[in-house]
Motif scaffolding. Structure first.
Motif, mmCIF file in Angstrom:
data_model
loop_
_atom_site.group_PDB
_atom_site.id
_atom_site.type_symbol
_atom_site.label_atom_id
_atom_site.label_comp_id
_atom_site.label_asym_id
_atom_site.label_seq_id
_atom_site.Cartn_x
_atom_site.Cartn_y
_atom_site.Cartn_z
ATOM 1 N N PHE A 4 0.767 3.933 -2.868
ATOM 2 C CA PHE A 4 0.385 5.257 -2.395
ATOM 3 C C PHE A 4 1.413 6.302 -2.822
ATOM 4 O O PHE A 4 1.058 7.410 -3.254
ATOM 5 C CB PHE A 4 0.258 5.229 -0.869
ATOM 6 C CG PHE A 4 -0.286 6.490 -0.271
ATOM 7 C CD1 PHE A 4 -1.647 6.713 -0.221
ATOM 8 C CD2 PHE A 4 0.557 7.457 0.244
ATOM 9 C CE1 PHE A 4 -2.154 7.872 0.326
ATOM 10 C CE2 PHE A 4 0.071 8.615 0.806
ATOM 11 C CZ PHE A 4 -1.306 8.825 0.844
ATOM 12 N N TYR A 24 1.053 6.940 -6.588
ATOM 13 C CA TYR A 24 -0.112 7.793 -6.871
ATOM 14 C C TYR A 24 0.138 9.221 -6.417
ATOM 15 O O TYR A 24 -0.178 10.183 -7.130
ATOM 16 C CB TYR A 24 -1.345 7.225 -6.178
ATOM 17 C CG TYR A 24 -2.549 8.135 -6.267
ATOM 18 C CD1 TYR A 24 -3.279 8.242 -7.448
ATOM 19 C CD2 TYR A 24 -2.942 8.908 -5.172
ATOM 20 C CE1 TYR A 24 -4.370 9.099 -7.539
ATOM 21 C CE2 TYR A 24 -4.024 9.762 -5.246
ATOM 22 C CZ TYR A 24 -4.741 9.851 -6.439
ATOM 23 O OH TYR A 24 -5.816 10.710 -6.517
ATOM 24 N N LEU A 25 0.736 9.382 -5.234
ATOM 25 C CA LEU A 25 1.013 10.711 -4.711
ATOM 26 C C LEU A 25 1.979 11.472 -5.614
ATOM 27 O O LEU A 25 1.909 12.710 -5.702
ATOM 28 C CB LEU A 25 1.594 10.591 -3.299
ATOM 29 C CG LEU A 25 1.876 11.881 -2.533
ATOM 30 C CD1 LEU A 25 0.613 12.720 -2.386
ATOM 31 C CD2 LEU A 25 2.476 11.567 -1.163
ATOM 32 N N VAL A 27 0.839 -1.203 0.000
ATOM 33 C CA VAL A 27 0.000 0.000 0.000
ATOM 34 C C VAL A 27 0.870 1.248 0.000
ATOM 35 O O VAL A 27 0.569 2.229 -0.699
ATOM 36 C CB VAL A 27 -0.956 -0.016 1.207
ATOM 37 C CG1 VAL A 27 -1.733 1.290 1.296
ATOM 38 C CG2 VAL A 27 -1.925 -1.179 1.110
ATOM 39 N N PHE A 74 0.065 8.701 5.006
ATOM 40 C CA PHE A 74 1.408 8.235 4.658
ATOM 41 C C PHE A 74 2.160 7.788 5.918
ATOM 42 O O PHE A 74 2.742 6.692 5.966
ATOM 43 C CB PHE A 74 2.137 9.385 3.956
ATOM 44 C CG PHE A 74 3.396 8.992 3.240
ATOM 45 C CD1 PHE A 74 3.623 7.699 2.804
ATOM 46 C CD2 PHE A 74 4.372 9.940 2.980
ATOM 47 C CE1 PHE A 74 4.782 7.350 2.129
ATOM 48 C CE2 PHE A 74 5.534 9.612 2.305
ATOM 49 C CZ PHE A 74 5.733 8.319 1.888
ATOM 50 N N THR A 131 -3.157 13.765 3.437
ATOM 51 C CA THR A 131 -2.397 12.811 2.626
ATOM 52 C C THR A 131 -1.178 12.284 3.375
ATOM 53 O O THR A 131 -0.937 11.074 3.445
ATOM 54 C CB THR A 131 -1.955 13.473 1.313
ATOM 55 O OG1 THR A 131 -3.110 13.917 0.584
ATOM 56 C CG2 THR A 131 -1.167 12.492 0.455
#
Length: 437
Positions: free
Chosen positions: A153, A156-157, A149, A184, A180
């Protein structure tokens, strides 16, 4: 003093080789709930609290002699802790970027919430430790999905972070950035729980001491990569001055590139761990470690309600009021006065050996029956450094010239940082020594 300093020292972020606050360091490894052992939970008689407080008994079979026999496991732990430091370093670099975009201190304070997961992980650590798939592995059941993940993540970020930081003159979306990066850091804290637990069984009893070394060195290296190295390579002025022959408008890397690269590293590493690394099947857990999640939480809160623990918690939660503002804001004010953020970040480089040596030296004075005496003695000096930092902020614009700042100014900053670290680690090691008792 710089944001690198302040956030590493903050109670909201974990320091390499440490726990973020006293409550986190006081917790024991939560008992396990093996949902696949017998199909039901065992409930022991007698005093559950006394039973759960007992030291878990491991029965390793065929322990290797020397660290060389387990060098592969030690290197794996070291790399996992390096990965753990990357999110911490990146989160610590965002305030510097926001400050260069003239974000208010109110927004900076709001963004500081992203470091709370490492302080609050005690709340979900028992679940991470107790619920797992026996066939896959107690630690891998959480480590592998969490790192997958994290990898996706970060990738995508990488496609969204530029818009969150504000493109083409737009203001940064601080609320979205905070949410966000809070997620994280939540994932990174969960990975930390799994890795810390796995370190206890991955290595034999005679080599388990290397786990703390891996933690300290690995997380320090990860924080350095995610904070100091990133800020240096992201700075156009630093790259043009030291790394390029022809000036360019941007640095060698961008935050988007950095996130995508480490996202890919997370995915590749996690796949290799899932396929190639097996958990130690020769470790037999004692009977008391089959207690359920609710029993663990009841034990946790019964400990917190003890009068001595409440007093100690009050001390820890209020001790930093006197210097928290100076620690957190000094670096931001220096950036506001024109000190390049990459120069402040680079001040942390010569401090790495000092941060490794200091705990070894200070531990000699905290090994006695009253380790908190060192904490009390260091506090006045740390409070005085708050006054010195205020003087540095006042003095900085007065010595600035067109080309920047003189060399002696950076020498004074470096020495101030070094002596400040002595007080920081004196208080930190003292608390850790007290918790260890």
């Amino acid at each position: 003093m710089s944001p690198t300093i302040s956030y590493k020292d903050s109670s909201r972020q974990r320091r390499p080789g440490s726990r973020p606050n006293s409550l986190d360091t006081m917790k024991n490894e939560p008992p396990a709930l093996d949902l696949y052992e017998d199909g039901h939970l065992e409930t022991g008689g007698g005093d559950d609290r006394e039973t759960l407080l007992q030291e878990p008994s491991f029965k390793p079979v065929g322990c290797p002699t020397g660290y060389r026999a387990e060098l592969g496991s030690i290197l794996l732990l070291l790399f996992l802790y390096v990965l753990q430091g990357i999110p911490l370093g990146l989160a610590g670099s965002i305030p510097l970027i926001l400050q260069s975009k003239n974000v208010s201190y109110k927004d900076q304070a709001f963004f500081s919430f992203v470091f709370w997961p490492f302080s609050l992980k005690l709340l979900w650590a028992p679940m991470v430790d107790a619920v797992y798939f026996k066939s896959f592995g107690r630690r891998k059941s959480w480590l592998v999905p969490t790192q997958y993940v994290l990898g996706f993540f970060m990738m995508y970020l990488s496609s969204q972070v530029d818009s969150l930081l504000g493109e083409e003159g737009k203001s940064p979306d601080v609320v979205a950035l905070t949410v966000t990066f809070f997620l994280f850091e939540f994932l990174a804290a969960t990975q930390d729980i799994a890795v810390d637990g796995w370190a206890l069984t991955m290595l034999s009893r005679e080599n388990v001491g290397y786990a703390s070394t891996c933690n300290s060195v690995g997380q320090t290296a990860g924080y350095f990569l995610g904070n100091v190295l990133f800020l240096a390579l992201e700075s156009a002025s630093f790259c043009n001055k030291y790394l390029r022959f022809q000036p360019q408008p941007k640095g060698i890397v961008t935050l988007s590139d950095f996130l995508f690269f480490w996202g890919a590293i997370f995915l590749i590493t996690t796949t290799l761990v899932a396929l190639l690394k097996k958990e130690n099947k020769e470790v037999t857990l004692s009977k008391e470690e089959t207690k359920g999640i609710m029993d663990t939480y009841k034990l946790l809160f019964s400990i917190i309600r003890m009068p001595a623990v409440l007093t100690f918690c009050a001390l820890i939660l209020t001790a930093k009021i006197g210097f928290s503002a100076a620690d957190a804001v000094t670096g931001l004010k220096l950036v506001e006065e024109g000190v390049p953020k990459e120069h402040l970040a680079l001040l942390a480089v010569p401090m790495v050996p000092l941060q490794i040596i200091l705990p070894l030296i200070i531990s000699k004075y905290t090994a006695g029956p009253q380790p908190l005496n060192t904490f009390y003695k260091a506090m006045p000096f740390r409070l005085l450094f708050g006054l010195e930092f205020a003087f540095l902020v006042w003095w900085t614009p007065k010595i600035k010239y067109e080309g920047g700042f003189p060399i002696y100014y950076y020498i004074i900053l470096l020495l101030s940082y070094a002596f400040h670290q002595i007080t920081v680690y004196s208080m930190y090691v003292a608390v850790m020594a007290f918790n260890a008792k």
